[in-house]
Design an enzyme around this catalytic site. Sequence first.
Site, mmCIF file in Angstrom:
data_model
loop_
_atom_site.group_PDB
_atom_site.id
_atom_site.type_symbol
_atom_site.label_atom_id
_atom_site.label_comp_id
_atom_site.label_asym_id
_atom_site.label_seq_id
_atom_site.Cartn_x
_atom_site.Cartn_y
_atom_site.Cartn_z
ATOM 1 N N ASP A 147 39.665 32.742 42.676
ATOM 2 C CA ASP A 147 38.945 34.083 42.081
ATOM 3 C C ASP A 147 38.420 33.528 40.800
ATOM 4 O O ASP A 147 39.039 33.224 39.879
ATOM 5 C CB ASP A 147 40.099 35.029 41.872
ATOM 6 C CG ASP A 147 39.258 36.295 41.495
ATOM 7 O OD1 ASP A 147 39.129 37.189 42.315
ATOM 8 O OD2 ASP A 147 39.256 36.583 40.072
ATOM 9 N N TYR B 47 32.873 34.675 33.537
ATOM 10 C CA TYR B 47 33.940 33.859 33.083
ATOM 11 C C TYR B 47 33.379 32.343 32.389
ATOM 12 O O TYR B 47 33.842 31.842 31.515
ATOM 13 C CB TYR B 47 34.967 33.467 34.259
ATOM 14 C CG TYR B 47 35.736 34.556 34.600
ATOM 15 C CD1 TYR B 47 35.889 35.799 34.186
ATOM 16 C CD2 TYR B 47 36.591 34.339 35.937
ATOM 17 C CE1 TYR B 47 36.452 36.924 34.900
ATOM 18 C CE2 TYR B 47 37.374 35.285 36.276
ATOM 19 C CZ TYR B 47 37.104 36.502 35.959
ATOM 20 O OH TYR B 47 37.911 37.464 36.384
ATOM 21 N N LYS C 36 32.190 37.500 40.977
ATOM 22 C CA LYS C 36 31.873 38.739 40.597
ATOM 23 C C LYS C 36 30.633 39.094 39.975
ATOM 24 O O LYS C 36 29.959 38.429 39.217
ATOM 25 C CB LYS C 36 32.881 39.364 39.850
ATOM 26 C CG LYS C 36 34.442 39.146 40.427
ATOM 27 C CD LYS C 36 35.433 39.817 39.515
ATOM 28 C CE LYS C 36 36.885 39.253 39.918
ATOM 29 N NZ LYS C 36 37.143 37.791 39.493
ATOM 30 N N HIS D 113 31.942 43.997 39.191
ATOM 31 C CA HIS D 113 32.984 43.493 38.488
ATOM 32 C C HIS D 113 33.618 44.860 37.765
ATOM 33 O O HIS D 113 34.994 45.115 37.519
ATOM 34 C CB HIS D 113 32.895 42.663 37.221
ATOM 35 C CG HIS D 113 33.700 42.004 36.631
ATOM 36 N ND1 HIS D 113 33.491 40.430 36.253
ATOM 37 C CD2 HIS D 113 35.035 42.013 36.622
ATOM 38 C CE1 HIS D 113 34.443 40.037 35.865
ATOM 39 N NE2 HIS D 113 35.670 40.955 35.706
#
Length: 277
Positions: free
Chosen positions: A47, A52, A77, A110
């Site tokens: 994930d 990120y 996401k 998200h």
Amino acid sequence: MTFSVPTIELNDGIQIPQLGFGVFKVDPAETERIVTDALEAGYRHIDTAAIYGNEEGVGAAIAKSGIARDELFVTTKLWNDRHQKDSAHAAIDESLAKLGLEHVDLYLVHWPTPAKNDYVEAWQALIEIKELGKTRSIGVSNHQVAQLDEIIAATGVTPSVNQIELHPGFSQLELRTHHQKLGIHTEAWGPLGQGKYDLLSRGAVVAAAEAHGVTPAQVVIRWHLQIGNIVFPKSNAKERIAQNFDVFGFELTEGEVAAITLLDENNRVGSHPDDVN
């Protein structure tokens, strides 16, 4: 030791491994090594997210692993500034390029960003992205009851999952109950309380760990699995990564599950969805 991770069938027929590995706040420079450790430990569900900044590292680890693509389940996401349709379509293409994949298995909105009131448009974009074959399944993250109801009413399409902050100190029973009513599966982020909520020293957790000869973290991951959550703990340490995967050799009793569930204090550790815009 090799473990067989149980799978859950989502409302669109896609099978998702119930235990995965998360890379939130994993240093992009370390991501390839850490995800490689996770894959070697046995994880097949990874994930990540565009925000990120480590999709490239995830993709590099996958490419070098030699694991067949159909044996892996990869989630990423859509970030908050890409909710408009054209931008969302560009965003998935960027994520796929960074991951080195032709498709992901699950693509999520998200955050709903309620102040901008564009989560319905974002959801409509994900429906189109799925129709184009760029993701096998679509869902949301951090959406609340009213937002779930609104996107379903607007499109007729129900998310396969809602990924939410969830741990024994913040078990989100009302939202999980609504998920069940709608046929949405619950994914838990921050499953150990993100290290801020003093969860692993609580008596019910420690007692269960001692009874089964495992760590408190393993007990909490097992609690998630037994109440039906899809869960992905994270760690940067190879030993802890493997340890968090080693949760299939024991089973909590009904009493232990109940005692851990009673730790709920409505203690949110992360941001409230209303405040992330």
